[in-house]
Write an enzyme that holds these catalytic residues in place. Structure first.
Site, mmCIF file in Angstrom:
data_model
loop_
_atom_site.group_PDB
_atom_site.id
_atom_site.type_symbol
_atom_site.label_atom_id
_atom_site.label_comp_id
_atom_site.label_asym_id
_atom_site.label_seq_id
_atom_site.Cartn_x
_atom_site.Cartn_y
_atom_site.Cartn_z
ATOM 1 N N GLU A 271 -41.945 37.766 23.262
ATOM 2 C CA GLU A 271 -41.936 37.323 21.869
ATOM 3 C C GLU A 271 -41.012 38.308 21.167
ATOM 4 O OE1 GLU A 271 -43.301 34.634 20.710
ATOM 5 O OE2 GLU A 271 -45.035 34.147 21.958
ATOM 6 N N GLU B 23 -37.796 27.990 16.279
ATOM 7 C CA GLU B 23 -37.928 28.836 17.471
ATOM 8 C C GLU B 23 -37.171 28.222 18.640
ATOM 9 O OE1 GLU B 23 -41.937 29.366 18.818
ATOM 10 O OE2 GLU B 23 -41.329 30.572 20.545
HETATM 11 ZN ZN LIG Z 1 -42.970 30.125 21.546
#
Ligand SMILES: [Zn+2]
Length: 269
Positions: free
Chosen positions: A234, A101
């Site tokens: 997100e 990520e």
């Molecule tokens: Zn994150």
């Protein structure tokens, strides 16, 4: 003055017949300038439209950091986010085949910064590369505050159950704290980014969090401590095979950055 001169050039591009004549004939043709300039024309009006974020300051916060996993002591230090105490930062998630990520948010943020700067914005990142540690979530908020940003965005990818998919934006809630005055503006920012992100990426609303990709939280230090309009996104679920594949495609990451830039611009204009 530069504007006037360039406007005349634009007029020439639009109505060539008016351009070889005297000043008087230009005056006769003046009403033509009231028409919108042709897209891509070299006129000042077009240049102004190409820098729609001139005078705006935006903080881009790429979630996590590439060095976090190697430094648990620094990362696990507890910090006060007003509604609770939390770890300074976290490692973030990754795809099943190891695309982190932190790397994803760094790459998307680099692309986003480039687009925003090309549109005239002053942009500040909360970290300078993807090899370091932190900063703490408290510091990430403080950077936006110190910069007096017109808008701030924290970029993330989620790590949920494999069948879950889609994106969502996270906005602050009132906590009887410093974020309260910007809760309304942050919601507006969230709506603009949601709409532009969906349009540009084609990703669906989250199937597992929020309503229509909108989530409101009071447990995130990056939001609780912000005194400027700020949201998290997100971008999707990195543990979902289809979204993991998209996130590893540079062209798709460019579309993500484009959607985020458009959303920020729509909010700031
Ligand atoms: Zn994150």
């Amino acid at each position: 003055m530069r504007f006037l001169a360039a406007s005349t050039l634009a007029l020439c591009g639009l109505a060539a017949a008016a351009c070889g004549g005297t000043a008087n004939s230009e005056r006769v043709a003046a009403p033509v300038t009231a028409q919108p300039p042709v897209a891509g024309s070299p006129g000042a009006a077009a240049q102004v439209r190409e820098k729609p974020l001139e005078g705006k300051t935006i903080v881009v916060d790429p979630g996590h950091n590439g060095g976090n996993a190697r430094n648990p002591k620094a990362i696990n230090r507890q910090v006060n986010v007003l509604t609770q105490w939390k770890a300074c930062d976290t490692t973030g998630t990754s795809t099943n085949d190891g695309y982190s990520e932190a790397a994803f948010t760094w790459d998307v943020s680099q692309r986003l910064v480039k687009i925003l700067k090309s549109r005239g914005a002053t942009v500040k990142l909360t970290r300078k590369d993807n090899a370091g540690v932190g900063p703490c979530i408290t510091e990430r908020a403080a950077i936006g505050n110190k910069t007096r940003a017109d808008a701030a965005i924290s970029v993330h990818g989620d790590g949920s159950a494999p069948a879950n998919h889609g994106f969502h934006v996270i906005m602050p809630k009132k906590i009887n704290g410093p974020v309260d005055p910007v809760v309304g503006d942050s919601r507006e920012l969230g709506l603009k980014v949601r709409d532009a992100f969906k349009k540009e990426t084609g990703l669906p609303y989250s199937t597992y969090i929020g309503a229509k990709a909108l989530s409101f939280r009071s447990d995130l230090g990056g939001l609780n401590l912000s005194t400027v309009p700020k949201i998290f996104i997100e971008c999707g679920n990195m543990r979902n095979a289809a979204e993991a594949a998209k996130f590893q495609n540079p062209a798709f990451r460019q579309r993500i950055a484009q959607g985020l830039a458009d959303g920020l611009q729509n909010y700031l204009k």
